[in-house]
Design a protein around this motif. Structure first.
Motif, mmCIF file in Angstrom:
data_model
loop_
_atom_site.group_PDB
_atom_site.id
_atom_site.type_symbol
_atom_site.label_atom_id
_atom_site.label_comp_id
_atom_site.label_asym_id
_atom_site.label_seq_id
_atom_site.Cartn_x
_atom_site.Cartn_y
_atom_site.Cartn_z
ATOM 1 N N GLU A 127 0.798 -1.214 0.000
ATOM 2 C CA GLU A 127 0.000 0.000 0.000
ATOM 3 C C GLU A 127 0.836 1.272 0.000
ATOM 4 O O GLU A 127 0.337 2.351 0.264
ATOM 5 N N GLU A 128 2.123 1.147 -0.265
ATOM 6 C CA GLU A 128 2.982 2.317 -0.302
ATOM 7 C C GLU A 128 2.460 3.321 -1.333
ATOM 8 O O GLU A 128 2.112 2.961 -2.461
ATOM 9 N N ARG A 129 2.408 4.580 -0.977
ATOM 10 C CA ARG A 129 1.674 5.583 -1.740
ATOM 11 C C ARG A 129 2.132 5.785 -3.185
ATOM 12 O O ARG A 129 1.307 6.016 -4.056
ATOM 13 N N PRO A 130 3.454 5.747 -3.513
ATOM 14 C CA PRO A 130 3.836 5.976 -4.914
ATOM 15 C C PRO A 130 3.344 4.900 -5.872
ATOM 16 O O PRO A 130 3.351 5.102 -7.080
ATOM 17 N N LEU A 131 2.942 3.747 -5.337
ATOM 18 C CA LEU A 131 2.502 2.640 -6.177
ATOM 19 C C LEU A 131 1.082 2.220 -5.803
ATOM 20 O O LEU A 131 0.753 2.091 -4.629
ATOM 21 N N ARG A 132 0.268 1.989 -6.820
ATOM 22 C CA ARG A 132 -1.069 1.463 -6.589
ATOM 23 C C ARG A 132 -1.237 0.211 -7.440
ATOM 24 O O ARG A 132 -1.062 0.256 -8.659
ATOM 25 N N TYR A 133 -1.593 -0.898 -6.806
ATOM 26 C CA TYR A 133 -1.758 -2.169 -7.503
ATOM 27 C C TYR A 133 -3.238 -2.544 -7.596
ATOM 28 O O TYR A 133 -3.988 -2.408 -6.632
ATOM 29 N N ILE A 134 -3.642 -3.021 -8.758
ATOM 30 C CA ILE A 134 -4.983 -3.574 -8.957
ATOM 31 C C ILE A 134 -4.857 -4.824 -9.822
ATOM 32 O O ILE A 134 -3.819 -5.051 -10.453
ATOM 33 N N ARG A 135 -5.910 -5.649 -9.866
ATOM 34 C CA ARG A 135 -5.880 -6.886 -10.646
ATOM 35 C C ARG A 135 -7.188 -7.052 -11.391
ATOM 36 O O ARG A 135 -8.239 -6.616 -10.924
ATOM 37 N N GLY A 136 -7.116 -7.690 -12.565
ATOM 38 C CA GLY A 136 -8.330 -7.943 -13.314
ATOM 39 C C GLY A 136 -8.039 -8.673 -14.610
ATOM 40 O O GLY A 136 -6.883 -8.961 -14.946
ATOM 41 N N GLN A 137 -9.112 -8.961 -15.354
ATOM 42 C CA GLN A 137 -8.980 -9.705 -16.607
ATOM 43 C C GLN A 137 -9.113 -8.825 -17.842
ATOM 44 O O GLN A 137 -8.654 -9.206 -18.920
#
Length: 360
Positions: free
Chosen positions: A294-304
């Motif tokens: 959850e570090e602010r400079p990076l945002r991770y999401i997942r999907g198809q």
């Protein structure tokens, strides 16, 4: 291709013995052809395969046309001998064909080989895998990109595709320097690209949900997460999990980029192993790894399926190759859609590769 059985009696109706055929699509700039051919011939004969077919790429065609010719000639396995561009061009054709892709890594990045993992600097092991390996289904990324004039193009990708700093960096890499120092040429390009690292605004939609508006410096849609030098951009990405791992980079100034670089090394060197340890599975361990993600400079999401539209055109890259500016793109994952040849259980180097990959 098949040949009559030599052992069946003449008066017996014997079925023909299937003799498998491999083809090699090679970049003549990247390989030592004489050595490659002699190595292939040795393993081909030992395995009892038919004579291997050979197809040379050109500046105009990095391998797609040659892969089509190989399939038309009856190849069961098509090996790509070259860099990531050759691998992608061949994979786009092999995808959905019923044939199998094999890897003879000969480029600067060799990103798919690093992520499977497959041998990078062992020609004998790579060639042996063509004839003695086993088939593995991995995910395949399907892309539609839109140019500023409205033209649309279809592409495939195996590793990553994206916008922003990484695409500008690749577009700014000097070819002559890349030939001399390999992946270190990207460092020179990165320094020059940071001077022009303006953020871009875009809207995206993930798996059909409502649009989200974001301002970022880089956007990466990944099928797997390892880069050169063992750095890990997408620590949770798996090449056969049926989903994309997507990262949005939003650093603030130079030190924001430093935090991102440190994060990539931290993930690769420490958290990746820690997450798999007994401590990483405890409540405290899970809090540590979750906080890092959850570090602010990076945002991770997942999907198809991921759709993005930019406010203005920006550079785009596919598996490390710059493809020019786009205004929009759609990425869809074909889960298990590509069959790749990997080391078989009787290959003594198989376990070694896995250990090296986990600690690289």
């Amino acid at each position: 291709m098949s040949t009559p059985s030599e052992t069946a009696p003449a008066d017996q109706d014997a079925l023909p013995t299937e003799q498998r055929t491999a083809a090699v699509v090679y970049n003549p700039v990247k390989v030592h052809l004489e050595t490659l051919k002699s190595t292939v011939a040795k393993h081909e004969q030992e395995a009892g395969w038919a004579e291997t077919l050979w197809f040379e790429t050109s500046e105009e065609d990095p391998g797609g046309g040659m892969a089509k010719a190989a399939l038309e000639a009856g190849a069961d396995v098509v090996a790509a001998a070259g860099g990531d561009g050759t691998v992608r061009a061949v994979a786009e054709v092999v995808h959905g064909s019923g044939a199998t892709l094999a890897l003879l890594p000969s480029g600067t990045g060799n990103l798919l080989a690093r992520n499977i993992p497959a041998p990078i600097d062992d020609l004998g092991a790579s060639v042996r895998t063509i004839f003695r390996g086993e088939d593995r289904a991995i995910d395949f990324g399907e892309l539609e990109i839109e140019r500023a004039g409205g033209d649309r193009e279809q592409h495939g990708f195996l590793v990553m595709a994206g916008l922003g700093l990484d695409a500008r960096m690749l577009a700014n890499t000097k070819p002559e320097l890349k030939k001399k120092v390999g992946w270190l040429a990207y460092v020179d390009s990165l320094v020059r690209s940071l001077r022009d690292a303006d953020a871009f605004e875009f809207k995206y939609k993930l798996d059909g949900e409502s649009n989200q508006s974001v301002r970022a410096h880089s956007l990466i849609v990944g099928n797997c997460g390892m880069l050169q030098a063992g750095a890990t951009l997408l620590p949770d990405a798996e090449i056969d999990d049926g989903v994309f791992d997507i990262v949005v980079m939003r650093p603030r100034g130079f030190f924001g980029w430093v935090r991102i670089a440190a994060r990539m090394l931290w993930e690769n060197a420490i958290l990746r192993s820690f997450r798999r340890s007994k401590m990483g599975q405890t409540a405290v361990g899970k809090r540590i790894t979750t906080a890092a993600r959850e570090e602010r400079p990076l945002r991770y999401i997942r999907g198809q399926e991921f759709v993005a539209r930019l406010e203005r055109p920006d550079e785009f890259e596919i598996d490390g190759d710059p493809v020019g500016e786009v205004v929009a793109f759609k990425a869809r994952i074909d889960a298990g859609g590509l069959t790749v040849r990997v080391a078989g259980p009787d290959d003594q180097t198989r376990a070694t590769r896995r250990v090296e990959a986990e600690h690289s």
